[in-house]
Design a protein around this motif. Sequence first.
Motif, PDB file in Angstrom:
ATOM      1  N   LYS A   1      31.643  34.333  27.740  1.00  6.10           N
ATOM      2  CA  LYS A   1      32.004  33.005  28.227  1.00  6.10           C
ATOM      3  C   LYS A   1      33.242  33.092  29.107  1.00  6.10           C
ATOM      4  N   VAL A   2      33.168  32.481  30.267  1.00  7.94           N
ATOM      5  CA  VAL A   2      34.318  32.390  31.168  1.00  7.94           C
ATOM      6  C   VAL A   2      34.565  30.917  31.468  1.00  7.94           C
ATOM      7  N   ASP A   3      35.847  30.545  31.573  1.00 10.19           N
ATOM      8  CA  ASP A   3      36.210  29.155  31.806  1.00 10.19           C
ATOM      9  C   ASP A   3      36.783  28.899  33.189  1.00 10.19           C
ATOM     10  N   SER A   4      36.884  29.942  34.010  1.00  8.01           N
ATOM     11  CA  SER A   4      37.415  29.760  35.362  1.00  8.01           C
ATOM     12  C   SER A   4      36.883  30.869  36.262  1.00  8.01           C
ATOM     13  N   VAL A   5      36.960  30.621  37.552  1.00  6.65           N
ATOM     14  CA  VAL A   5      36.550  31.650  38.513  1.00  6.65           C
ATOM     15  C   VAL A   5      37.441  32.882  38.356  1.00  6.65           C
ATOM     16  N   GLY A   6      38.729  32.678  38.101  1.00 10.09           N
ATOM     17  CA  GLY A   6      39.632  33.804  37.903  1.00 10.09           C
ATOM     18  C   GLY A   6      39.217  34.676  36.727  1.00 10.09           C
ATOM     19  N   GLU A   7      38.840  34.046  35.604  1.00  6.36           N
ATOM     20  CA  GLU A   7      38.366  34.808  34.443  1.00  6.36           C
ATOM     21  C   GLU A   7      37.084  35.564  34.775  1.00  6.36           C
ATOM     22  N   LEU A   8      36.196  34.923  35.510  1.00  5.70           N
ATOM     23  CA  LEU A   8      34.939  35.566  35.902  1.00  5.70           C
ATOM     24  C   LEU A   8      35.212  36.784  36.778  1.00  5.70           C
ATOM     25  N   ILE A   9      36.080  36.631  37.772  1.00 12.29           N
ATOM     26  CA  ILE A   9      36.416  37.740  38.667  1.00 12.29           C
ATOM     27  C   ILE A   9      37.083  38.861  37.879  1.00 12.29           C
ATOM     28  N   ASN A  10      37.983  38.521  36.969  1.00  5.08           N
ATOM     29  CA  ASN A  10      38.650  39.531  36.148  1.00  5.08           C
ATOM     30  C   ASN A  10      37.636  40.308  35.317  1.00  5.08           C
ATOM     31  N   TYR A  11      36.667  39.616  34.724  1.00  2.00           N
ATOM     32  CA  TYR A  11      35.638  40.292  33.928  1.00  2.00           C
ATOM     33  C   TYR A  11      34.793  41.217  34.809  1.00  2.00           C
ATOM     34  N   ILE A  12      34.388  40.730  35.961  1.00  9.64           N
ATOM     35  CA  ILE A  12      33.573  41.546  36.873  1.00  9.64           C
ATOM     36  C   ILE A  12      34.336  42.796  37.309  1.00  9.64           C
TER      37      ILE A  12
ATOM     38  N   TRP B   1      27.375  51.539  30.435  1.00  5.26           N
ATOM     39  CA  TRP B   1      26.324  50.736  31.053  1.00  5.26           C
ATOM     40  C   TRP B   1      26.764  50.243  32.430  1.00  5.26           C
ATOM     41  N   GLU B   2      28.059  50.043  32.625  1.00  5.99           N
ATOM     42  CA  GLU B   2      28.572  49.532  33.896  1.00  5.99           C
ATOM     43  C   GLU B   2      28.363  50.520  35.044  1.00  5.99           C
ATOM     44  N   ARG B   3      28.245  51.810  34.706  1.00  9.10           N
ATOM     45  CA  ARG B   3      28.066  52.848  35.732  1.00  9.10           C
ATOM     46  C   ARG B   3      26.807  52.584  36.548  1.00  9.10           C
ATOM     47  N   GLY B   4      25.742  52.170  35.883  1.00  7.50           N
ATOM     48  CA  GLY B   4      24.496  51.881  36.591  1.00  7.50           C
ATOM     49  C   GLY B   4      24.661  50.802  37.644  1.00  7.50           C
ATOM     50  N   MET B   5      25.472  49.786  37.320  1.00  6.56           N
ATOM     51  CA  MET B   5      25.743  48.717  38.272  1.00  6.56           C
ATOM     52  C   MET B   5      26.438  49.285  39.510  1.00  6.56           C
ATOM     53  N   LEU B   6      27.444  50.147  39.291  1.00  9.14           N
ATOM     54  CA  LEU B   6      28.161  50.748  40.415  1.00  9.14           C
ATOM     55  C   LEU B   6      27.252  51.640  41.241  1.00  9.14           C
ATOM     56  N   MET B   7      26.380  52.383  40.574  1.00 12.62           N
ATOM     57  CA  MET B   7      25.453  53.255  41.298  1.00 12.62           C
ATOM     58  C   MET B   7      24.526  52.430  42.186  1.00 12.62           C
TER      59      MET B   7
ATOM     60  N   ALA C   1      36.826  44.258  35.767  1.00 12.51           N
ATOM     61  CA  ALA C   1      36.989  45.153  34.612  1.00 12.51           C
ATOM     62  C   ALA C   1      35.721  45.969  34.395  1.00 12.51           C
ATOM     63  N   CYS C   2      34.566  45.357  34.596  1.00 12.42           N
ATOM     64  CA  CYS C   2      33.297  46.096  34.478  1.00 12.42           C
ATOM     65  C   CYS C   2      33.197  47.178  35.544  1.00 12.42           C
ATOM     66  N   VAL C   3      33.614  46.865  36.754  1.00 13.81           N
ATOM     67  CA  VAL C   3      33.606  47.851  37.843  1.00 13.81           C
ATOM     68  C   VAL C   3      34.535  49.009  37.484  1.00 13.81           C
ATOM     69  N   ALA C   4      35.738  48.706  37.005  1.00 13.80           N
ATOM     70  CA  ALA C   4      36.696  49.756  36.641  1.00 13.80           C
ATOM     71  C   ALA C   4      36.151  50.609  35.502  1.00 13.80           C
ATOM     72  N   ASP C   5      35.541  49.985  34.492  1.00 19.04           N
ATOM     73  CA  ASP C   5      34.975  50.751  33.377  1.00 19.04           C
ATOM     74  C   ASP C   5      33.859  51.676  33.867  1.00 19.04           C
TER      75      ASP C   5
END
Length: 84
Positions: free
Chosen positions: A26-37, A51-57, A39-43
């Motif tokens: 759950k995200v309550d703001s665009v900033g939280e959404l961007i931060n989550y996205i 699992w996030e690696r597949g997204m980056l690939m 963080a997934c890219v960094a992970d």
Amino acid sequence: MQINPLVLRELEYIVMLHREYGAPVKVDSVGELINYILACVADGSCRPGAWERGMLMQMGLIADCAQHAQYRAAYGQPMVEPRR
């Protein structure tokens, strides 16, 4: 940083849907959404088995080098160990 206005509209829509209907993450703001996205890219960048690696690939964000295939426990460029 500037966000394309059309992209921002979509991100705001995602947040609205999360607020109204809930979601596993759950995200309550665009900033939280961007931060989550981001963080997934960094992970996905530092953890080849995540699992996030597949997204980056799929996005073409994995560099074609051995360094980007190594697991790193911390974000950022690895520290170089001093020679003894």
